[in-house]
Motif scaffolding. Structure first.
Motif, PDB file in Angstrom:
ATOM      1  N   ALA A   1      -2.929   0.469 -10.179  1.00 14.14           N
ATOM      2  CA  ALA A   1      -2.539   0.683  -8.781  1.00 14.14           C
ATOM      3  C   ALA A   1      -3.472   1.671  -8.091  1.00 14.14           C
ATOM      4  CB  ALA A   1      -1.097   1.171  -8.714  1.00 14.14           C
ATOM      5  N   ASP A   2      -3.937   2.684  -8.825  1.00 13.55           N
ATOM      6  CA  ASP A   2      -4.880   3.645  -8.232  1.00 13.55           C
ATOM      7  C   ASP A   2      -6.173   2.951  -7.805  1.00 13.55           C
ATOM      8  OD1 ASP A   2      -3.091   5.697  -8.648  1.00 13.55           O
ATOM      9  OD2 ASP A   2      -4.001   6.369 -10.528  1.00 13.55           O
ATOM     10  N   ALA A   3      -6.656   2.035  -8.645  1.00 13.53           N
ATOM     11  CA  ALA A   3      -7.877   1.298  -8.296  1.00 13.53           C
ATOM     12  C   ALA A   3      -7.645   0.426  -7.061  1.00 13.53           C
ATOM     13  CB  ALA A   3      -8.319   0.437  -9.480  1.00 13.53           C
ATOM     14  N   ILE A   4      -6.476  -0.190  -6.971  1.00 10.43           N
ATOM     15  CA  ILE A   4      -6.166  -1.005  -5.792  1.00 10.43           C
ATOM     16  C   ILE A   4      -6.202  -0.154  -4.532  1.00 10.43           C
ATOM     17  CG2 ILE A   4      -4.357  -2.344  -4.655  1.00 10.43           C
ATOM     18  CD1 ILE A   4      -3.417  -3.244  -7.416  1.00 10.43           C
ATOM     19  N   ALA A   5      -5.556   1.022  -4.602  1.00 15.17           N
ATOM     20  CA  ALA A   5      -5.493   1.896  -3.423  1.00 15.17           C
ATOM     21  C   ALA A   5      -6.882   2.270  -2.924  1.00 15.17           C
ATOM     22  CB  ALA A   5      -4.688   3.153  -3.757  1.00 15.17           C
ATOM     23  N   LEU A   6      -7.830   2.469  -3.833  1.00 17.82           N
ATOM     24  CA  LEU A   6      -9.196   2.785  -3.425  1.00 17.82           C
ATOM     25  C   LEU A   6      -9.852   1.601  -2.711  1.00 17.82           C
ATOM     26  CD1 LEU A   6     -10.524   4.639  -6.602  1.00 17.82           C
ATOM     27  CD2 LEU A   6     -10.074   5.658  -4.371  1.00 17.82           C
ATOM     28  N   CYS A   7      -9.606   0.399  -3.202  1.00 20.94           N
ATOM     29  CA  CYS A   7     -10.294  -0.781  -2.672  1.00 20.94           C
ATOM     30  C   CYS A   7      -9.789  -1.212  -1.303  1.00 20.94           C
ATOM     31  CB  CYS A   7     -10.158  -1.949  -3.652  1.00 20.94           C
ATOM     32  SG  CYS A   7     -11.022  -1.707  -5.227  1.00 20.94           S
ATOM     33  N   VAL A   8      -8.500  -1.041  -1.032  1.00 19.53           N
ATOM     34  CA  VAL A   8      -7.929  -1.573   0.217  1.00 19.53           C
ATOM     35  C   VAL A   8      -7.801  -0.505   1.286  1.00 19.53           C
ATOM     36  CG1 VAL A   8      -6.702  -3.425  -0.962  1.00 19.53           C
ATOM     37  CG2 VAL A   8      -5.540  -1.242  -0.587  1.00 19.53           C
ATOM     38  N   GLN A   9      -8.567   0.567   1.179  1.00 25.05           N
ATOM     39  CA  GLN A   9      -8.538   1.571   2.243  1.00 25.05           C
ATOM     40  C   GLN A   9      -9.036   0.960   3.549  1.00 25.05           C
ATOM     41  OE1 GLN A   9      -9.396   5.848   1.018  1.00 25.05           O
ATOM     42  NE2 GLN A   9     -10.603   4.716  -0.474  1.00 25.05           N
ATOM     43  N   PRO A  10      -8.424   1.324   4.673  1.00 26.61           N
ATOM     44  CA  PRO A  10      -8.806   0.711   5.957  1.00 26.61           C
ATOM     45  C   PRO A  10     -10.255   0.985   6.347  1.00 26.61           C
ATOM     46  CG  PRO A  10      -6.714   1.901   6.143  1.00 26.61           C
ATOM     47  CD  PRO A  10      -7.293   2.259   4.815  1.00 26.61           C
TER      48      PRO A  10
ATOM     49  N   THR B   1       0.803  -1.231   0.000  1.00 28.85           N
ATOM     50  CA  THR B   1       0.000   0.000   0.000  1.00 28.85           C
ATOM     51  C   THR B   1       0.831   1.274   0.000  1.00 28.85           C
ATOM     52  OG1 THR B   1      -1.824  -1.157   1.095  1.00 28.85           O
ATOM     53  CG2 THR B   1      -1.833   1.246   1.179  1.00 28.85           C
ATOM     54  N   PRO B   2       1.876   1.412   0.833  1.00 28.75           N
ATOM     55  CA  PRO B   2       2.645   2.670   0.823  1.00 28.75           C
ATOM     56  C   PRO B   2       3.363   2.936  -0.492  1.00 28.75           C
ATOM     57  CG  PRO B   2       3.088   1.382   2.813  1.00 28.75           C
ATOM     58  CD  PRO B   2       2.358   0.483   1.872  1.00 28.75           C
ATOM     59  N   GLN B   3       3.501   1.940  -1.357  1.00 32.78           N
ATOM     60  CA  GLN B   3       4.272   2.096  -2.584  1.00 32.78           C
ATOM     61  C   GLN B   3       3.407   2.273  -3.829  1.00 32.78           C
ATOM     62  OE1 GLN B   3       7.745  -0.765  -2.610  1.00 32.78           O
ATOM     63  NE2 GLN B   3       6.456  -1.812  -1.103  1.00 32.78           N
ATOM     64  N   LEU B   4       2.089   2.233  -3.667  1.00 39.01           N
ATOM     65  CA  LEU B   4       1.209   2.231  -4.837  1.00 39.01           C
ATOM     66  C   LEU B   4       1.249   3.532  -5.626  1.00 39.01           C
ATOM     67  CD1 LEU B   4      -1.922   0.345  -3.424  1.00 39.01           C
ATOM     68  CD2 LEU B   4      -0.270  -0.491  -5.108  1.00 39.01           C
ATOM     69  N   HIS B   5       1.632   4.640  -4.989  1.00 38.71           N
ATOM     70  CA  HIS B   5       1.670   5.925  -5.688  1.00 38.71           C
ATOM     71  C   HIS B   5       3.095   6.406  -5.956  1.00 38.71           C
ATOM     72  CE1 HIS B   5      -2.636   6.197  -5.357  1.00 38.71           C
ATOM     73  NE2 HIS B   5      -2.591   6.134  -4.045  1.00 38.71           N
ATOM     74  N   ASP B   6       4.048   5.523  -5.778  1.00 42.20           N
ATOM     75  CA  ASP B   6       5.448   5.822  -6.064  1.00 42.20           C
ATOM     76  C   ASP B   6       5.831   5.077  -7.348  1.00 42.20           C
ATOM     77  OD1 ASP B   6       8.251   5.857  -6.224  1.00 42.20           O
ATOM     78  OD2 ASP B   6       8.480   5.975  -4.055  1.00 42.20           O
ATOM     79  N   ILE B   7       6.037   5.812  -8.442  1.00 39.65           N
ATOM     80  CA  ILE B   7       6.257   5.189  -9.752  1.00 39.65           C
ATOM     81  C   ILE B   7       7.456   4.256  -9.727  1.00 39.65           C
ATOM     82  CG2 ILE B   7       6.753   5.611 -12.181  1.00 39.65           C
ATOM     83  CD1 ILE B   7       3.935   6.337 -11.327  1.00 39.65           C
ATOM     84  N   ASP B   8       8.548   4.713  -9.158  1.00 40.32           N
ATOM     85  CA  ASP B   8       9.748   3.879  -9.136  1.00 40.32           C
ATOM     86  C   ASP B   8       9.530   2.628  -8.299  1.00 40.32           C
ATOM     87  OD1 ASP B   8      11.082   5.700 -10.731  1.00 40.32           O
ATOM     88  OD2 ASP B   8      11.825   6.856  -9.015  1.00 40.32           O
ATOM     89  N   ALA B   9       8.907   2.800  -7.123  1.00 41.54           N
ATOM     90  CA  ALA B   9       8.642   1.637  -6.271  1.00 41.54           C
ATOM     91  C   ALA B   9       7.647   0.695  -6.931  1.00 41.54           C
ATOM     92  CB  ALA B   9       8.125   2.099  -4.908  1.00 41.54           C
ATOM     93  N   LEU B  10       6.688   1.260  -7.675  1.00 41.58           N
ATOM     94  CA  LEU B  10       5.673   0.446  -8.337  1.00 41.58           C
ATOM     95  C   LEU B  10       6.315  -0.473  -9.377  1.00 41.58           C
ATOM     96  CD1 LEU B  10       2.609   0.050  -8.314  1.00 41.58           C
ATOM     97  CD2 LEU B  10       2.421   1.811 -10.063  1.00 41.58           C
TER      98      LEU B  10
END
Length: 728
Positions: A673-682, A643-652
């Motif tokens: 990755a943007d769609a994943i980040a929306l789905c796995v929000q706490p 999750t912390p890496q989903l918006h970091d292009i290099d890490a992605l």
């Protein structure tokens, strides 16, 4: 005193006079220049103000321009739309065909009958001032209606196009909507989502492929409704029969008055003491007179008897739950003698139950028998008949009200003998998997048909397994979606509960991703996106099309099966409503899919499914398991690590499954990755509905297809970190 001659004095005076005249002339010249400069400056300022005012009226809001640019491109840049362009431009100032503005904002778009094709833009939600959108009588569609429609529409007309699928959930959020026309398309599902449309008076759905009932429309403030020429069934609600303009022909509605709604679930009535005969005048000296017209505050014998009966009933209920808890603890392998804290009431009554008559209960689970002495004074049923409910005379089953007729089940009923032959007596050689509800076997029939047979474990059903199984079969057989595993038949005889499904030769998604060997087939990036979209559509159907909504509760990659074209098919749908949450196996595999609120409370919801879907998307992106003890502690939980890496292009780029070998479009990866980040929000309330997730993935695919049509070849994808010009 200095004396000056008259000649010198005259010269001095003359010089002073000339100087004064010259100075005056210079002042006049300077004033003239200043005046001219002032005039010029005023003219410049005036021209600037005029230009600024003209510019304000001509320049269109940048968000509106962006949305119309994308709309133009999505419709394949039709030349008949004069003045439209695909980049920048000024829709309001340049009078784009069909576009009307108020100030700098676009307020209406009317493009009816323009011969347009393609689809609507993916970012039309930017048109926040738009009150009317009319693209009727064109050839738009070929896919679902986009999710991101203008949010403040009052009139929406998409009639006479080629839209398919379901009505997007976002339409239910258009609280200002008054007219909605979706007629003459290929839309097939209508969702229970219209409760917020309190201003909708005109609704046209004619000439589509809608199924189900129209009960979900009953509470709308409609004055015009057209549902003609669809595949609706059921009855027309009485509320809709009063609509001024109602058209319902060309459907399969029932005739006569609509049936009454089903009764609510059975609840035991509150205890009432037996009726008492009216008491005569009392002559007891102990009675206390009151103002109740001769009644007395002293309890009669009947009231005392009622209290005693109530205490006995409460005691019996407590005893039942204590015994049931001990019984299920034993069935799950617990220690029947283990000390457990009891409630104060249960503790106080425990000793009194020791003297009840002891009977012997025998529960058959497969080929094993479990025997346990339980203190009860009730006789259990001696035989389970899988084709009818328990004996009504048996007090243990009176509160059970779920009854499903076998005649309502339209799928094939197999015999145990049929399935034993097809599976080799359920041999280990034909065992292909084991899940939360039982083992799955491969079955080969004489007609060369191959099916998957799920042998249900009785322990999955805590009460009345026969009736629950029949209801399960009835519910699953009603589910119908191309991305759901199809239930072909069932078997309910000789104490067996079996379900037969289509057999998918490619196996499960989990096998594809995690069981790597020399014969393994690597999933391409486009195949992964395709699997994600199909799985999302399956959940969208369960959540937003089925009435009532169906929570899957067990969404994971091992329950997604792939056919020869790598289309996904979701299995184990329909179990959740019949089996309590605590009955699901909490294995190491399942832990990785469980949403935080499920871990905390054990309660599932639609948004819990969304979270689990996000985890499966992470599997598709990374190739990793949701929970993997073989990895370093910080990487064991896939969600926490990723999750912390989903918006970091290099890490992605570093997270992507190495099996892809760098062959993927980086922009597509980023949007995935943007769609994943929306789905796995706490927080579950921040996760999107599945219809929105579907639209995110649809737009991702549309962008990729659109860019390919522009002449891109496979060499434009990223490989080994090298950046290319084309990225969808």
């Amino acid at each position: 005193m200095l004396l000056v001659s008259s000649r010198e004095e005259g010269l001095w005076v003359g010089e002073q006079t000339n100087a004064a005249v010259a100075k005056a002339g210079m002042n006049r010249k300077m004033r003239g220049r200043a005046s001219a400069m002032a005039v010029e400056t005023g003219a410049v300022v005036l021209l600037f103000l005029v230009a600024a005012l003209l510019g304000v009226s001509a320049n269109t809001d940048s968000d509106d321009v962006n949305a119309l640019n994308v709309l133009y491109t999505s419709m394949n840049s039709p030349p008949q739309l004069t003045n439209w362009v695909s980049q920048n431009g000024d829709p309001c100032g340049q009078s784009w065909l069909g576009v009307n503005c108020s100030g700098s904002r676009v307020t209406t778009i009317k493009l009816s009958g323009m011969g347009l094709n393609g689809t609507l833009g993916y970012n039309m939600n930017l048109l926040t001032a738009l009150v009317e959108l009319d693209t009727s009588k064109n050839n738009l569609g070929g896919s679902d209606i986009p999710y991101n429609l203008p949010p403040n529409l009052e009139r929406l007309n998409l009639a006479g196009n080629n839209f398919t699928g379901s009505i997007p959930y976002s339409i239910s959020q258009m609280i200002a909507l008054r007219t909605l026309n979706l007629g003459h398309n290929d839309i097939s599902t209508i969702n229970d989502m219209f409760n917020q449309l309190t201003n909708l008076t005109t609704f046209y759905l004619q000439n589509n492929k809608f199924t189900g009932t129209i009960d979900v429309l009953a509470d709308l403030p409609l004055t015009d409704l057209n549902v003609a020429n669809n595949q609706f069934t059921g009855w027309i609600p009485d509320k809709l029969k009063n609509i001024r303009n109602l058209q319902t022909n060309g459907n399969s509605f029932g005739t006569g008055p609509s049936p009454p709604p089903p009764p609510p679930p059975y609840k035991s009535p509150p205890y009432k003491s037996p009726p008492q005969r009216p008491a005569g005048p009392t002559t007891t000296g102990n009675s206390i007179p009151s103002n109740d017209g001769g009644k007395h505050s002293k309890l009669s014998g009947g009231a005392v008897a009622g209290i005693v009966v109530c205490l006995v009933v409460v005691g019996a209920i407590v005893a039942f739950f204590v015994i049931k808890r001990r019984y299920w603890t034993l069935r799950r392998g617990g220690d029947p003698e283990q000390k457990e804290p009891l409630s104060p009431i249960a503790s106080g009554l425990k000793d009194s139950f020791k003297h009840m008559k002891s009977i012997r209960i025998i529960s058959t689970i497969g080929k094993e028998e479990l025997q346990k002495n339980v203190s009860m004074n009730l006789k259990p049923p001696t035989k389970i008949d899988l084709h009818k409910s328990f004996n009504d005379n048996d007090g243990t089953s009176k509160s059970f009200t779920r009854k499903v007729s076998l005649s309502s089940i339209r799928i094939h009923a197999y015999t145990v003998a049929d399935l034993q032959v097809a599976t080799g007596s359920f041999s280990a050689d034909n065992l292909i998997g084991e899940g939360s509800f039982g083992r799955v076997y491969k079955a080969k029939f004489n007609d060369h048909k191959v099916l998957a047979v799920k042998k249900i474990n009785f322990s999955a059903f805590p009460d009345h397994p026969s009736d629950l199984f029949i209801e399960l079969v009835a519910n699953i057989s009603r589910l119908n979606h191309p991305n759901l595993a199809e239930l072909v038949g069932y078997c309910s005889e000789h104490g067996q509960c079996l379900l037969t499904y289509d057999f998918y030769r490619k196996g499960s998604l989990s096998d594809f991703l995690h069981l790597i060997d020399d014969q393994s087939q690597t999933l391409s990036w486009s195949s992964r996106v395709k699997i994600a979209l199909g799985s999302a559509r399956a959940l969208e159907y369960l959540h937003e099309t089925c009435l009532p909504s169906v929570i899957h509760n067990n969404f994971k990659s091992s329950n997604i099966f792939l056919d020869n074209e790598l289309n996904p098919h979701l299995s184990d749908s329909g179990f959740a409503g019949l089996i309590p949450n605590q009955e699901y196996q909490v294995s190491e595999e399942n832990i990785g899919y469980r949403a935080p609120e499920v871990t905390m409370s054990g309660q599932y919801s639609l948004k819990s499914d969304v979270y689990s879907f996000g985890v499966v998307m992470l599997e598709l992106l990374t190739g990793r398991k949701p929970f993997d003890r073989s990895r370093p502690r910080s990487e064991q939980s896939l969600v926490r690590w990723a999750t912390p890496q989903l918006h970091d292009i290099d890490a992605l780029d570093q997270m992507v499954d190495p099996a892809l070998q760098g062959l993927y479009p980086s922009k597509s990866l980023s949007r995935f990755a943007d769609a994943i980040a929306l789905c796995v929000q706490p927080e579950p309330e921040f996760r999107p509905p599945m219809s929105e997730v579907v639209q995110l993935l649809v737009r991702l695919v549309q962008r990729a297809n659109m860019t390919r049509m522009c002449g891109a070849d496979g060499q434009s994808w990223r490989r080994d970190g090298e950046s290319r010009d084309y990225e969808p």
